[in-house]
Write a protein that holds these residues in place. Structure first.
Motif, PDB file in Angstrom:
ATOM      1  N   THR A   6       7.696  31.843  62.877  1.00 30.67           N
ATOM      2  CA  THR A   6       6.841  30.682  60.989  1.00 30.67           C
ATOM      3  C   THR A   6       7.213  30.030  61.080  1.00 30.67           C
ATOM      4  N   LEU A   7       8.636  29.443  61.040  1.00 32.23           N
ATOM      5  CA  LEU A   7       9.368  28.092  60.792  1.00 32.23           C
ATOM      6  C   LEU A   7       9.085  27.166  61.906  1.00 32.23           C
ATOM      7  N   GLU A   8       9.040  27.727  62.717  1.00 36.94           N
ATOM      8  CA  GLU A   8       8.103  26.497  64.368  1.00 36.94           C
ATOM      9  C   GLU A   8       7.411  25.919  63.047  1.00 36.94           C
ATOM     10  N   HIS A   9       6.658  26.060  62.511  1.00 34.99           N
ATOM     11  CA  HIS A   9       4.767  25.512  61.862  1.00 34.99           C
ATOM     12  C   HIS A   9       5.635  24.854  60.952  1.00 34.99           C
ATOM     13  N   THR A  10       6.266  24.645  60.736  1.00 37.39           N
ATOM     14  CA  THR A  10       7.124  23.083  60.057  1.00 37.39           C
ATOM     15  C   THR A  10       6.829  21.668  60.258  1.00 37.39           C
ATOM     16  N   ARG A  11       7.208  21.350  61.340  1.00 37.94           N
ATOM     17  CA  ARG A  11       6.305  20.445  61.669  1.00 37.94           C
ATOM     18  C   ARG A  11       4.805  19.763  61.632  1.00 37.94           C
TER      19      ARG A  11
ATOM     20  N   GLY B 203      -4.367  36.306  57.033  1.00 39.63           N
ATOM     21  CA  GLY B 203      -4.150  34.363  56.264  1.00 39.63           C
ATOM     22  C   GLY B 203      -2.989  33.725  57.041  1.00 39.63           C
ATOM     23  N   THR B 204      -3.076  32.830  56.975  1.00 40.61           N
ATOM     24  CA  THR B 204      -2.349  31.876  58.197  1.00 40.61           C
ATOM     25  C   THR B 204      -2.098  30.683  57.430  1.00 40.61           C
ATOM     26  N   THR B 205      -1.015  29.959  57.961  1.00 43.61           N
ATOM     27  CA  THR B 205      -1.638  28.514  56.370  1.00 43.61           C
ATOM     28  C   THR B 205      -2.192  27.828  57.675  1.00 43.61           C
ATOM     29  N   VAL B 206      -1.846  25.761  56.898  1.00 44.90           N
ATOM     30  CA  VAL B 206      -2.210  24.523  57.280  1.00 44.90           C
ATOM     31  C   VAL B 206      -1.594  24.496  58.624  1.00 44.90           C
ATOM     32  N   GLY B 207       0.000  25.177  58.416  1.00 43.11           N
ATOM     33  CA  GLY B 207       0.207  24.000  60.077  1.00 43.11           C
ATOM     34  C   GLY B 207       0.899  24.863  60.869  1.00 43.11           C
ATOM     35  N   HIS B 208      -0.619  26.547  61.344  1.00 40.67           N
ATOM     36  CA  HIS B 208      -0.626  27.122  62.762  1.00 40.67           C
ATOM     37  C   HIS B 208      -1.743  26.798  63.064  1.00 40.67           C
TER      38      HIS B 208
ATOM     39  N   GLN C  80       2.801  29.587  46.300  1.00 40.04           N
ATOM     40  CA  GLN C  80       3.659  29.671  45.155  1.00 40.04           C
ATOM     41  C   GLN C  80       4.779  29.076  45.156  1.00 40.04           C
ATOM     42  N   HIS C  81       5.273  27.400  44.804  1.00 33.07           N
ATOM     43  CA  HIS C  81       6.379  26.586  45.639  1.00 33.07           C
ATOM     44  C   HIS C  81       5.917  25.849  44.367  1.00 33.07           C
ATOM     45  N   PRO C  82       6.965  25.087  44.437  1.00 32.34           N
ATOM     46  CA  PRO C  82       7.231  23.866  43.196  1.00 32.34           C
ATOM     47  C   PRO C  82       6.487  22.271  44.146  1.00 32.34           C
ATOM     48  N   LEU C  83       6.747  22.539  45.538  1.00 33.39           N
ATOM     49  CA  LEU C  83       6.560  20.935  46.963  1.00 33.39           C
ATOM     50  C   LEU C  83       4.410  21.925  47.364  1.00 33.39           C
ATOM     51  N   ALA C  84       4.406  23.382  46.712  1.00 36.03           N
ATOM     52  CA  ALA C  84       2.691  23.275  47.207  1.00 36.03           C
ATOM     53  C   ALA C  84       1.946  22.259  47.211  1.00 36.03           C
ATOM     54  N   LYS C  85       1.635  21.948  46.391  1.00 39.64           N
ATOM     55  CA  LYS C  85       0.378  21.013  45.273  1.00 39.64           C
ATOM     56  C   LYS C  85       0.438  19.505  46.349  1.00 39.64           C
ATOM     57  N   PHE C  86       1.958  19.261  45.954  1.00 39.28           N
ATOM     58  CA  PHE C  86       1.544  17.724  46.516  1.00 39.28           C
ATOM     59  C   PHE C  86       1.725  17.471  48.327  1.00 39.28           C
ATOM     60  N   VAL C  87       2.121  18.395  48.773  1.00 34.85           N
ATOM     61  CA  VAL C  87       1.839  18.474  49.973  1.00 34.85           C
ATOM     62  C   VAL C  87       0.295  18.897  50.892  1.00 34.85           C
ATOM     63  N   ASP C  88       0.394  19.731  49.949  1.00 34.50           N
ATOM     64  CA  ASP C  88      -1.610  20.758  50.252  1.00 34.50           C
ATOM     65  C   ASP C  88      -0.945  21.644  50.943  1.00 34.50           C
ATOM     66  N   PHE C  89      -0.198  22.264  50.894  1.00 30.17           N
ATOM     67  CA  PHE C  89       0.353  23.719  51.527  1.00 30.17           C
ATOM     68  C   PHE C  89      -0.374  24.843  51.364  1.00 30.17           C
ATOM     69  N   LYS C  90      -1.205  25.048  52.034  1.00 29.05           N
ATOM     70  CA  LYS C  90      -2.009  26.179  51.743  1.00 29.05           C
ATOM     71  C   LYS C  90      -2.251  27.762  52.857  1.00 29.05           C
ATOM     72  N   PHE C  91      -2.642  28.614  51.500  1.00 27.42           N
ATOM     73  CA  PHE C  91      -2.771  29.658  53.044  1.00 27.42           C
ATOM     74  C   PHE C  91      -3.976  29.831  53.094  1.00 27.42           C
ATOM     75  N   PHE C  92      -4.808  29.532  53.829  1.00 28.87           N
ATOM     76  CA  PHE C  92      -5.731  29.988  54.775  1.00 28.87           C
ATOM     77  C   PHE C  92      -6.566  31.393  54.937  1.00 28.87           C
ATOM     78  N   PHE C  93      -7.712  32.870  54.806  1.00 30.05           N
ATOM     79  CA  PHE C  93      -8.153  33.535  54.159  1.00 30.05           C
ATOM     80  C   PHE C  93      -9.127  33.720  55.323  1.00 30.05           C
ATOM     81  N   TYR C  94      -9.285  34.573  56.238  1.00 26.08           N
ATOM     82  CA  TYR C  94     -10.505  34.622  56.924  1.00 26.08           C
ATOM     83  C   TYR C  94     -10.498  36.090  56.828  1.00 26.08           C
ATOM     84  N   LYS C  95     -11.854  36.913  57.316  1.00 23.55           N
ATOM     85  CA  LYS C  95     -12.016  38.231  57.166  1.00 23.55           C
ATOM     86  C   LYS C  95     -13.357  38.289  58.899  1.00 23.55           C
ATOM     87  N   TYR C  96     -13.074  39.661  59.573  1.00 21.83           N
ATOM     88  CA  TYR C  96     -13.879  39.506  60.398  1.00 21.83           C
ATOM     89  C   TYR C  96     -14.502  40.716  59.873  1.00 21.83           C
ATOM     90  N   ASP C  97     -15.488  41.475  60.217  1.00 23.89           N
ATOM     91  CA  ASP C  97     -16.507  42.258  59.873  1.00 23.89           C
ATOM     92  C   ASP C  97     -16.434  42.906  61.252  1.00 23.89           C
TER      93      ASP C  97
END
Length: 226
Positions: free
Chosen positions: A27-32, A177-182, A203-220
């Protein structure tokens, strides 16, 4: 599930420390990537420009301006890292604290690992989906594969394991769900037929400023008629 050089099996208590480490490091390796994404934003670049020039204008000292810039730049890096770090800390103290009880003693939950040459090198879990309208859906979470074993189809096989688990339980879809870094994960899920549904900020004070999002996917999951 077994291939020529690795197998997927249920989690055992002896895997505990390995899977916690795999999850945290994976998880932490996606920081870069997330940090670089933040730096690409106009508002972040303007902020950093201001961080440099305002101290310079006020003090007239180039050294003070550089030091201030480096301090804020470093703080932004560690702040981005904490976006992942806070997520990891919560998981390790929540569902991954007592894995056996949380995942293997509850209906609709499961935990698998990938084993290669006697070593656990990957993991994934399944839980009943908590998303609105997902009462008959399974959620894929905590997927990770060690760097040394990527590119061998393990992530795809783990993903397929969760899909098969959901199908056998009569579920109609799999969420994740996966993040912008992955970024690699986004490509994998899309190739496997997952469709992006929506995104939301962590839900983190910095998230909106750096556009850190979770993206949700669905497989039918295809029905028998399909």
């Amino acid at each position: 599930m077994t291939t020529c050089d690795y197998s997927i099996r249920l989690y055992k208590d002896s895997d505990y420390h390995t899977v916690r480490k795999l999850f945290a490091e994976g998880t932490l390796e996606h920081t870069r990537v997330a940090f670089e994404h933040g730096l690409s934003l106009t508002r972040v670049r303007l902020f950093l420009v201001a961080v440099f020039f305002v101290p310079f204008i006020i003090t007239g000292s180039l050294i003070s301006a550089i030091i201030t810039f480096l301090l804020i730049f470093t703080a932004l890096w560690f702040g981005t890292r904490d976006l992942y770090g806070s997520y990891v800390r919560h998981a390790l103290s929540d569902d991954m604290l007592d894995i056996q009880k949380y995942y293997l003693q509850r209906d609709g939950y499961c935990f698998w690992v990938v084993e290669s040459a006697g070593e656990v090198v990957g993991m994934v879990v399944a839980i009943p989906s908590s998303h609105p309208g997902g009462e008959n859906h399974t959620e894929l979470r905590r997927m990770a594969v060690a760097k040394s074993h990527r590119g061998r189809g393990m992530a795809k096989a783990l993903c397929r394991t969760v899909i098969d688990f959901a199908r056998e339980r009569g579920c109609s879809a799999v969420f994740l769900g996966t993040t912008v870094g992955h970024q690699v994960a986004h490509s994998l899920y899309q190739r496997m037929g997952f469709k992006e549904q929506h995104s939301e900020f962590l839900q983190h004070p910095l998230a909106k400023f750096v556009d850190f999002k979770f993206f949700f996917y669905k497989y039918d999951i295809p029905t028998a008629k399909q």
